[in-house]
Design an enzyme around this catalytic site. Structure first.
Site, short mmCIF file in Angstrom:
data_model
loop_
_atom_site.label_atom_id
_atom_site.label_comp_id
_atom_site.label_asym_id
_atom_site.label_seq_id
_atom_site.Cartn_x
_atom_site.Cartn_y
_atom_site.Cartn_z
N GLU A 96 81.92 -80.09 -9.53
CA GLU A 96 82.65 -81.08 -10.33
C GLU A 96 81.78 -81.93 -11.27
OE1 GLU A 96 84.91 -83.66 -7.85
OE2 GLU A 96 86.15 -82.07 -7.02
N GLU A 109 88.87 -76.90 -3.14
CA GLU A 109 89.12 -78.17 -2.44
C GLU A 109 90.55 -78.59 -2.70
OE1 GLU A 109 86.51 -81.53 -3.08
OE2 GLU A 109 84.72 -80.28 -2.86
C1 GAL Z 1 85.97 -84.27 -4.34
C2 GAL Z 1 84.53 -84.12 -3.90
C3 GAL Z 1 84.36 -84.22 -2.42
C4 GAL Z 1 85.22 -85.30 -1.78
C5 GAL Z 1 86.64 -85.26 -2.31
C6 GAL Z 1 87.54 -86.40 -1.82
O1 GAL Z 1 86.05 -84.56 -5.68
O2 GAL Z 1 84.03 -82.88 -4.33
O3 GAL Z 1 83.00 -84.40 -2.14
O4 GAL Z 1 84.65 -86.52 -1.86
O5 GAL Z 1 86.63 -85.32 -3.71
O6 GAL Z 1 87.30 -87.56 -2.55
#
Ligand code: GAL
Length: 556
Positions: free
Chosen positions: A219, A420
């Site tokens: 990201e 994710e």
């Molecule tokens: C994403 C990130 C993770 C985690 C998640 C929840 O953007 O890659 O490390 O923090 O958000 O906030």
């Protein structure tokens, strides 16, 4: 039976399905010794069935798994020859994180990884995404390789393989070597492109024989905007000297620019060293849904906003240049890609889109603003507010998952891996453990997002490669410290052993995807099904923002 009622050490957790039926799970502390006895020796790495499973209702085999990141889980910040990272320095600076919390110990994955692998096995999980800590391998960011760090990741990879769990490695998940930061400021200097590619080469040489699924950068749109724009994440750079000790205007754009070039340079090396592997950058992307779907102006505004945010990093990766919307808004501030850089990007494209998706919003046209400055809201035209998660930037908007998968497919014509997706449930920081474990809020989030992704596959023809829930474990949630729990496994931060407990969501995910761990099944099915289609994605919420993070995250 109420959710969260306690019988001895166990929580009996009835989980509601979208069709109205109920499944009952028993939630308890994960006992590594008992698990080891039950699991017995695995079949051995060579004898594992394919890690691509066929989830219920899908057409294709998927990678199904959970994800973590080094700084958020490993701890052991001064052990094993690890060098310092920008997150060590940032979190040790007063006022930068919730209650001054840091990742010094985190959830101690560095020492407990074997137990956590056994825990994944009990749930039948076959894929695990984790990141390498750059400074464990190269303590100064470049130069001499730290053999202790290499040994740790070798043990981790080999133990995963022996447990039939496929490793998916992210090279960079926000913990940048402090030594390099002090030398040239990290992602805002061209030297980072060379250093990242050299680090990637080292990692591919060390682990590429066993690991075939890789991610370059996690990201850039998050670490660049938050670390070099608003300054609320490490290294904490912004133009406001009352909050940030360093930082100039435009650094966030430079950071995206050098990240794109670093990514392509790493892909180039990857093709030589791991020719049978696949690689992508992960991107945080949300969806801008037109506020008034009948208004052409709102529809156009939402499209512009989507291209502006969703195409921020992906446009350069697929076209070798910034998107038109970015050029119009930033003009001369955007660093230009030279013909050689454009060729580098185009000749070293990734294998698929790695999507990280949490939240979305409604976009509308504001006649008092220039056309590219689109306004957004979390309240629908019918006055219904999206439900807010525990994290102030995260609003639950499941139907936008389907829209987004379609938008990405139309714009880039690539297959997509969801790397994710997850949520922090309201009040989890303060509530008693028994209540937190039975996390219907998180289960409902997963149910609705997964169901919308499934519709995108089945009805719209989106090519989905898999789904990783964020996160395996509760962990260090960056500037929010341990106050936000994104885990499907609960960590008791007050216990000396940082005890792990099954949440309803870990059991539900395992059961929903038909995984076959010793803890995959419910203890009972209720028959109270009302039938009918999955619930529509709406609900309310919408408190104002946690200023900077909210603003940056809502742009995703
Ligand atoms: C994403 C990130 C993770 C985690 C998640 C929840 O953007 O890659 O490390 O923090 O958000 O906030």
């Amino acid at each position: 039976m109420s959710c969260g009622s306690i019988f001895a050490q166990e929580v009996i957790c009835p989980v509601k399905e979208l069709d109205g039926s109920t499944k009952v799970f028993t939630l308890d502390r994960f006992d590594p010794k008992a698990a080891a006895a039950q699991l017995g020796p695995g079949p051995g790495a060579g004898a594992c069935p394919s890690p691509q499973q066929v989830p219920a209702g899908s057409k294709a085999p998927f990678f199904l798994g959970t994800a973590t990141a080094s700084y958020q889980v490993e701890g052991a910040f001064k052990e094993g020859g690890r060098g310092e990272s920008i997150w060590d320095v940032f979190s040790h600076t007063p006022g930068k994180t919730f209650e001054g919390q840091d990742g010094d110990v985190a959830v101690d994955f560095y020492h407990r990884y074997k137990d956590d692998i056994a825990l994944m096995q009990t749930l039948g999980l076959r894929n695990f995404r984790f990141s390498l800590s750059w400074m464990r391998i190269l303590p100064n960011g470049t130069g001499t390789v730290n053999q202790e760090g290499v040994a740790f990741y070798n043990k981790l990879i080999d133990t995963l393989k022996a447990a039939c769990i496929e490793p998916h490695i992210t090279l960079y998940h926000w913990d940048f070597p402090q030594a390099l930061y002090e030398r040239y400021g990290s992602w805002i200097d061209p030297r980072v492109v060379v250093d990242f590619a050299a680090y990637a080469e080292t990692a591919f040489e060390l682990f590429g024989d066993r690991v075939k699924n890789w991610f370059t950068l996690n990201e850039p749109e998050s670490y660049c905007l938050l670390g070099y724009g608003s300054g609320v994440h490490a290294p904490g750079r912004c133009t406001d000297r009352s909050r940030c000790s360093a930082g100039e205007a435009g650094e966030d754009l430079k950071c995206i620019y050098y990240s794109a070039l670093a990514h392509a340079s790493a892909v180039k090396v990857f093709r030589q060293l791991v020719p049978d592997g696949v690689i992508a950058m992960t991107n945080a992307i949300g969806m801008s849904v037109p506020y008034n779907a009948s208004s052409q102006e709102d529809v156009a505004a939402a499209q512009r906003n989507q291209a502006f945010n969703g195409g921020f990093v992906l446009d350069p990766l697929y076209t070798g240049d910034w998107g038109a919307e970015r050029k119009q808004v930033h003009g001369q501030q955007l660093p230009a890609f030279t013909p050689e850089q454009k060729a580098l990007l185009l000749e070293n494209q990734q294998d698929f889109i790695a999507l990280q998706h949490y939240t979305s919003n409604y976009a509308y046209y504001n006649k008092d603003k220039p056309p590219l400055l689109v306004d957004t809201t979390t309240k629908s035209i019918d006055g219904v507010q999206l439900v807010q998660a525990d994290s102030p930037w995260l609003y639950v908007f499941p139907s936008a998952m389907r829209d987004l998968l379609n938008w990405l497919t139309q714009r880039y014509n690539q297959s997509i891996l969801i790397t994710e997706n997850g949520v922090s449930a309201p009040g989890e920081y303060d509530k008693p453990r028994a209540e937190v474990l039975c996390d219907q809020f998180r289960v409902s989030y997963f149910q609705q997002y997964i169901s919308n992704a499934t519709v995108a596959v089945q009805q719209d023809g989106v090519q989905l490669l898999g789904y990783f829930a964020w996160s395996l474990l509760d962990n260090f949630e960056w500037a929010d410290g341990y106050s936000k729990r994104f885990g499907t496994i609960y960590i008791d931060y007050n216990s000396t052993g940082l005890d792990r407990y099954y949440k309803g969501s870990s059991m539900w995910l395992s059961n929903h995807f038909g995984l076959t761990g010793i803890r995959s099944g419910p203890v009972a099915n209720s028959t109270s099904s009302t039938g009918g289609p999955p619930a529509a994605a709406k609900p309310p919420a919408g408190a104002p923002a946690e200023a900077d993070k909210q603003q940056a995250r809502s742009e995703l």
